[in-house]
Design a protein around this motif. Structure first.
Motif, PDB file in Angstrom:
ATOM      1  N   CYS A   1      11.712 -74.067 -52.524  1.00  0.00           N
ATOM      2  CA  CYS A   1      11.654 -74.791 -51.260  1.00  0.00           C
ATOM      3  C   CYS A   1      10.967 -76.130 -51.489  1.00  0.00           C
ATOM      4  O   CYS A   1       9.975 -76.207 -52.210  1.00  0.00           O
ATOM      5  N   LEU A   2      11.496 -77.156 -50.851  1.00  0.00           N
ATOM      6  CA  LEU A   2      10.905 -78.485 -50.917  1.00  0.00           C
ATOM      7  C   LEU A   2      10.723 -78.968 -49.493  1.00  0.00           C
ATOM      8  O   LEU A   2      11.664 -78.962 -48.698  1.00  0.00           O
ATOM      9  N   GLU A   3       9.496 -79.375 -49.159  1.00  0.00           N
ATOM     10  CA  GLU A   3       9.203 -79.864 -47.821  1.00  0.00           C
ATOM     11  C   GLU A   3       8.449 -81.186 -47.922  1.00  0.00           C
ATOM     12  O   GLU A   3       7.475 -81.291 -48.668  1.00  0.00           O
ATOM     13  N   GLU A   4       8.910 -82.177 -47.189  1.00  0.00           N
ATOM     14  CA  GLU A   4       8.165 -83.437 -47.121  1.00  0.00           C
ATOM     15  C   GLU A   4       7.014 -83.231 -46.142  1.00  0.00           C
ATOM     16  O   GLU A   4       7.203 -82.694 -45.049  1.00  0.00           O
ATOM     17  N   ILE A   5       5.814 -83.633 -46.557  1.00  0.00           N
ATOM     18  CA  ILE A   5       4.625 -83.468 -45.737  1.00  0.00           C
ATOM     19  C   ILE A   5       3.947 -84.817 -45.545  1.00  0.00           C
ATOM     20  O   ILE A   5       4.226 -85.777 -46.267  1.00  0.00           O
ATOM     21  N   SER A   6       3.030 -84.871 -44.613  1.00  0.00           N
ATOM     22  CA  SER A   6       2.295 -86.111 -44.358  1.00  0.00           C
ATOM     23  C   SER A   6       1.179 -86.287 -45.389  1.00  0.00           C
ATOM     24  O   SER A   6       0.797 -85.338 -46.084  1.00  0.00           O
ATOM     25  N   GLU A   7       0.653 -87.484 -45.451  1.00  0.00           N
ATOM     26  CA  GLU A   7      -0.468 -87.747 -46.356  1.00  0.00           C
ATOM     27  C   GLU A   7      -1.663 -86.877 -45.980  1.00  0.00           C
ATOM     28  O   GLU A   7      -2.356 -86.346 -46.857  1.00  0.00           O
TER      29      GLU A   7
ATOM     30  N   TYR B   1       5.074 -87.599 -49.904  1.00  0.00           N
ATOM     31  CA  TYR B   1       4.306 -86.408 -50.259  1.00  0.00           C
ATOM     32  C   TYR B   1       5.181 -85.181 -50.040  1.00  0.00           C
ATOM     33  O   TYR B   1       5.867 -85.074 -49.024  1.00  0.00           O
ATOM     34  N   TYR B   2       5.135 -84.257 -51.001  1.00  0.00           N
ATOM     35  CA  TYR B   2       5.992 -83.089 -50.936  1.00  0.00           C
ATOM     36  C   TYR B   2       5.235 -81.829 -51.300  1.00  0.00           C
ATOM     37  O   TYR B   2       4.306 -81.849 -52.121  1.00  0.00           O
ATOM     38  N   LEU B   3       5.672 -80.723 -50.718  1.00  0.00           N
ATOM     39  CA  LEU B   3       5.224 -79.396 -51.071  1.00  0.00           C
ATOM     40  C   LEU B   3       6.417 -78.705 -51.730  1.00  0.00           C
ATOM     41  O   LEU B   3       7.492 -78.602 -51.130  1.00  0.00           O
TER      42      LEU B   3
END
Length: 65
Positions: A43-49, A4-6
Motif C-alpha cells: 500500500c502507498l499513501e500520500e501523507i501530509s508533512e 511524503y508517503y507511507l
C-alpha cells in the motif's frame, strides 16, 4: 514542494516496495516504510508533512518507554 508517503509492504513484496521507494526518492519524496508479515500486501499513501513528522515523534516516545 516535498511529497511524503507511507509505504506498507508484505514480506513477499519487499523487492517491489524497495523499487518503488527508490523511484519516489529519486523524485525527492520522503518515505516511511513499514514491513508487515502479510503476503501480497503493498500500500502507498500520500501523507501530509505533519503526519510524516508525527510518525517520528510517536516512535521516539515509544522507544523511550
Amino acid at each position: 514542494m516535498a511529497k511524503y508517503y507511507l509505504l506498507d509492504a508484505g514480506k513477499n513484496m519487499i523487492n517491489f516496495a524497495k523499487a518503488l521507494e527508490n523511484e519516489l526518492k529519486v523524485n525527492e519524496a520522503h518515505v516511511v516504510f513499514y514491513l508487515t508479515d502479510t503476503d501480497g500486501l503493498m500500500c502507498l499513501e500520500e501523507i501530509s508533512e505533519d503526519e510524516f513528522l508525527d510518525h517520528y515523534a510517536n516512535n521516539k516516545k515509544t522507544k523511550e518507554k
